[in-house]
Motif scaffolding. Structure first.
Motif, mmCIF file in Angstrom:
data_model
loop_
_atom_site.group_PDB
_atom_site.id
_atom_site.type_symbol
_atom_site.label_atom_id
_atom_site.label_comp_id
_atom_site.label_asym_id
_atom_site.label_seq_id
_atom_site.Cartn_x
_atom_site.Cartn_y
_atom_site.Cartn_z
ATOM 1 N N ALA A 140 -16.759 19.545 0.142
ATOM 2 C CA ALA A 140 -17.639 19.290 1.287
ATOM 3 C C ALA A 140 -16.951 19.577 2.620
ATOM 4 O O ALA A 140 -17.557 19.388 3.680
ATOM 5 N N GLY A 141 -15.691 20.029 2.567
ATOM 6 C CA GLY A 141 -14.951 20.311 3.787
ATOM 7 C C GLY A 141 -14.564 19.068 4.569
ATOM 8 O O GLY A 141 -14.392 19.123 5.789
ATOM 9 N N GLU A 142 -14.399 17.950 3.869
ATOM 10 C CA GLU A 142 -14.074 16.680 4.527
ATOM 11 C C GLU A 142 -12.569 16.402 4.485
ATOM 12 O O GLU A 142 -11.876 16.785 3.549
ATOM 13 N N SER A 143 -12.090 15.720 5.498
ATOM 14 C CA SER A 143 -10.745 15.150 5.487
ATOM 15 C C SER A 143 -10.894 13.633 5.520
ATOM 16 O O SER A 143 -11.977 13.111 5.792
ATOM 17 N N GLY A 144 -9.795 12.922 5.250
ATOM 18 C CA GLY A 144 -9.881 11.466 5.261
ATOM 19 C C GLY A 144 -8.920 10.849 4.271
ATOM 20 O O GLY A 144 -8.019 11.509 3.749
ATOM 21 N N SER A 145 -9.120 9.574 4.004
ATOM 22 C CA SER A 145 -8.223 8.838 3.114
ATOM 23 C C SER A 145 -8.975 8.272 1.913
ATOM 24 O O SER A 145 -10.184 8.041 1.964
ATOM 25 N N ILE A 146 -8.213 8.062 0.842
ATOM 26 C CA ILE A 146 -8.705 7.462 -0.392
ATOM 27 C C ILE A 146 -7.725 6.355 -0.764
ATOM 28 O O ILE A 146 -6.509 6.549 -0.700
ATOM 29 N N VAL A 147 -8.237 5.195 -1.152
ATOM 30 C CA VAL A 147 -7.387 4.108 -1.624
ATOM 31 C C VAL A 147 -7.796 3.746 -3.047
ATOM 32 O O VAL A 147 -8.971 3.452 -3.306
ATOM 33 N N ILE A 156 -6.331 15.277 3.082
ATOM 34 C CA ILE A 156 -6.792 14.115 2.317
ATOM 35 C C ILE A 156 -5.572 13.294 1.912
ATOM 36 O O ILE A 156 -4.645 13.814 1.287
ATOM 37 N N GLU A 157 -5.574 12.032 2.292
ATOM 38 C CA GLU A 157 -4.429 11.151 2.031
ATOM 39 C C GLU A 157 -4.814 10.115 0.979
ATOM 40 O O GLU A 157 -5.852 9.463 1.096
ATOM 41 N N LEU A 158 -3.949 9.978 -0.025
ATOM 42 C CA LEU A 158 -4.189 9.016 -1.103
ATOM 43 C C LEU A 158 -3.180 7.877 -1.020
ATOM 44 O O LEU A 158 -1.981 8.104 -0.800
ATOM 45 N N TYR A 159 -3.667 6.653 -1.165
ATOM 46 C CA TYR A 159 -2.824 5.454 -1.191
ATOM 47 C C TYR A 159 -3.148 4.655 -2.446
ATOM 48 O O TYR A 159 -4.304 4.615 -2.891
ATOM 49 N N LEU A 214 0.871 -1.170 0.000
ATOM 50 C CA LEU A 214 0.000 0.000 0.000
ATOM 51 C C LEU A 214 0.907 1.218 0.000
ATOM 52 O O LEU A 214 1.646 1.462 0.966
ATOM 53 N N ILE A 215 0.886 1.980 -1.092
ATOM 54 C CA ILE A 215 1.853 3.056 -1.307
ATOM 55 C C ILE A 215 1.181 4.418 -1.136
ATOM 56 O O ILE A 215 0.223 4.745 -1.862
ATOM 57 N N PRO A 216 1.646 5.251 -0.191
ATOM 58 C CA PRO A 216 1.074 6.598 -0.064
ATOM 59 C C PRO A 216 1.546 7.507 -1.200
ATOM 60 O O PRO A 216 2.699 7.444 -1.623
ATOM 61 N N LEU A 217 0.647 8.325 -1.701
ATOM 62 C CA LEU A 217 0.979 9.317 -2.723
ATOM 63 C C LEU A 217 0.459 10.672 -2.238
ATOM 64 O O LEU A 217 -0.740 10.941 -2.324
ATOM 65 N N PRO A 218 1.335 11.522 -1.689
ATOM 66 C CA PRO A 218 0.885 12.815 -1.167
ATOM 67 C C PRO A 218 0.181 13.658 -2.230
ATOM 68 O O PRO A 218 0.583 13.688 -3.399
ATOM 69 N N LEU A 219 -0.893 14.341 -1.800
ATOM 70 C CA LEU A 219 -1.632 15.261 -2.667
ATOM 71 C C LEU A 219 -1.538 16.659 -2.067
ATOM 72 O O LEU A 219 -2.396 17.056 -1.269
ATOM 73 N N PRO A 220 -0.503 17.436 -2.418
ATOM 74 C CA PRO A 220 -0.343 18.772 -1.833
ATOM 75 C C PRO A 220 -1.550 19.682 -2.057
ATOM 76 O O PRO A 220 -1.801 20.583 -1.248
ATOM 77 N N GLY A 221 -2.291 19.440 -3.126
ATOM 78 C CA GLY A 221 -3.447 20.279 -3.427
ATOM 79 C C GLY A 221 -4.672 19.976 -2.586
ATOM 80 O O GLY A 221 -5.670 20.701 -2.670
ATOM 81 N N PHE A 222 -4.587 18.934 -1.763
ATOM 82 C CA PHE A 222 -5.748 18.532 -0.964
ATOM 83 C C PHE A 222 -5.319 18.271 0.485
ATOM 84 O O PHE A 222 -5.228 17.125 0.914
#
Length: 364
Positions: free
Chosen positions: A304-311, A38-41, A27-35
């Motif tokens: 929507a003003g949400e934080s969280g993760s996306i896989v 919000i964490e993308l993996y 499972l590889i994290p890919l930072p999204l500086p524009g968000f």
């Protein structure tokens, strides 16, 4: 116990032993500086022994066929495929000493054909991609073999409740992350089996996670999702190998999907090149499609003003596409001008800018 039953019992043992020798995928994290927030993996399915997400499916399909009594010693296994599933199935067929024939479009990459041959399989190429099903059925009849039919059985062959399916693996690996329960899971549809597994699993485990399916340009899945018309047909195949279908497949279950996007091929390939730059290695075109799906979900969360993760799923490596998607002469011959689109993908990931709304269709 009959000879066939004894043979099937040993075949299942062999496949299960191979599974026990295999490690889970990364499972590889890919930072999204524009968000921010919000964490993308990316779930890197290219690290399977046969190099793609389809390794899981092929194992499940072989076990399903064996437990149903459909395979027999020495009888060939036939599959309709765009390549990746056939590579993985050739691997398992060789393991069991069974002949294997892959029925694929004539446009399938040379690298995929070579990999099928490496595992002892034959490639039967057809000019019309819509005929791979009928041709597979014909070959199965003529050779007294079994058409394994991933497009029908993908969703039912996989144990979606547990048994180390891809959804369970993702949630196990996310346990210690800042946002352990993903807001979104992103997958593109080939058979539809992976999105079915993801959607069923999150409902079964009572997670609030949503599933976004990112479809290819030349595919009917998005339009079926919107209209419910199962008779939709195209007279050509997808240009993003491994995903998109010219007809609605039995394994595609729209009711377990929460949102869909339809991604133009050029945007998928641009995202593929951007993702390859960020990861420092080549990935396949469908991984680019999934990146666009992930960025679409991130835009929705940000609004929507949400934080969280996306896989999202990294379906396969890019070595199979050295002569196509990564060849500038090939891209030019196909009419792809990717430079501006790669910049647009970068602006979305790194600055949070919206993707080109004029070319992206979404139902989210």
């Amino acid at each position: 116990m009959s000879d066939n039953r004894q043979w099937a019992r040993e075949a299942i043992r062999i496949i299960e032993a191979d599974f026990q020798r295999s490690a889970d995928t990364h499972l590889i994290p890919l930072p999204l500086p524009g968000f921010p927030g919000i964490e993308l993996y990316f779930k890197d399915e290219s690290s399977h022994p046969t190099g793609s997400l389809k390794h899981r499916l092929a194992r499940s399909l072989f076990l399903y066929a064996l437990c149903n009594g459909w395979l027999k010693p020495g009888a060939p296994v036939i599959e309709a495929s765009s390549g990746s599933t056939a590579i993985s199935e050739a691997y398992f067929a060789r393991m069991l000493g069974l002949p294997f024939i892959a029925v694929m479009p004539a446009t399938t990459s040379k690298e995929k054909i070579a990999q099928i041959a490496f595992y002892g399989g034959q490639s039967h190429l057809v000019d019309d991609p819509t005929q791979i099903y009928a041709e597979s059925e014909r070959l199965a009849r003529e050779h007294d073999g079994h058409f394994i039919d991933q497009f029908t059985y993908a969703e039912r062959a996989t144990d979606w409740r547990a048994n180390n399916n891809i959804a369970e693996s993702i949630f196990q690996q996310m346990r210690y992350e800042q946002h352990p329960c993903p807001a979104w899971l992103i997958s593109s549809p080939g058979t539809g089996g992976t999105t079915a597994t993801l959607g069923r699993y999150v409902r079964y485990r009572q997670h609030c996670t949503r599933v976004l399916c990112a479809d290819a340009e030349r595919s009917v899945f998005f339009d079926f999702y919107q209209t419910g018309d199962a008779s939709l047909r195209l007279d050509h195949g997808s240009r993003i190998e491994g995903i998109g279908r010219p007809r609605v497949e039995a394994s595609f279950l729209p009711k377990v999907i929460d949102a869909m996007v339809k991604v133009p091929d050029a945007l998928s390939l641009a995202a593929m090149h951007y993702l390859a730059q960020r990861l420092g290695r080549h990935v396949g075109g469908s991984s680019g499609t999934n990146l666009i799906g992930a960025l679409t979900a991130a835009q929705q969360m940000k609004a929507a003003g949400e934080s969280g993760s996306i896989v999202a799923i990294l379906c396969d490596g890019g070595e199979r596409y050295a002569d196509t998607y990564y060849d500038q002469a090939w891209l030019k011959a196909q009419g792809y001008e990717l430079e501006g689109l790669i910049a647009a993908v970068a602006a979305s990931a790194e600055k949070g800018e919206a993707l080109p709304a004029s070319v992206l269709r979404a139902n989210i």
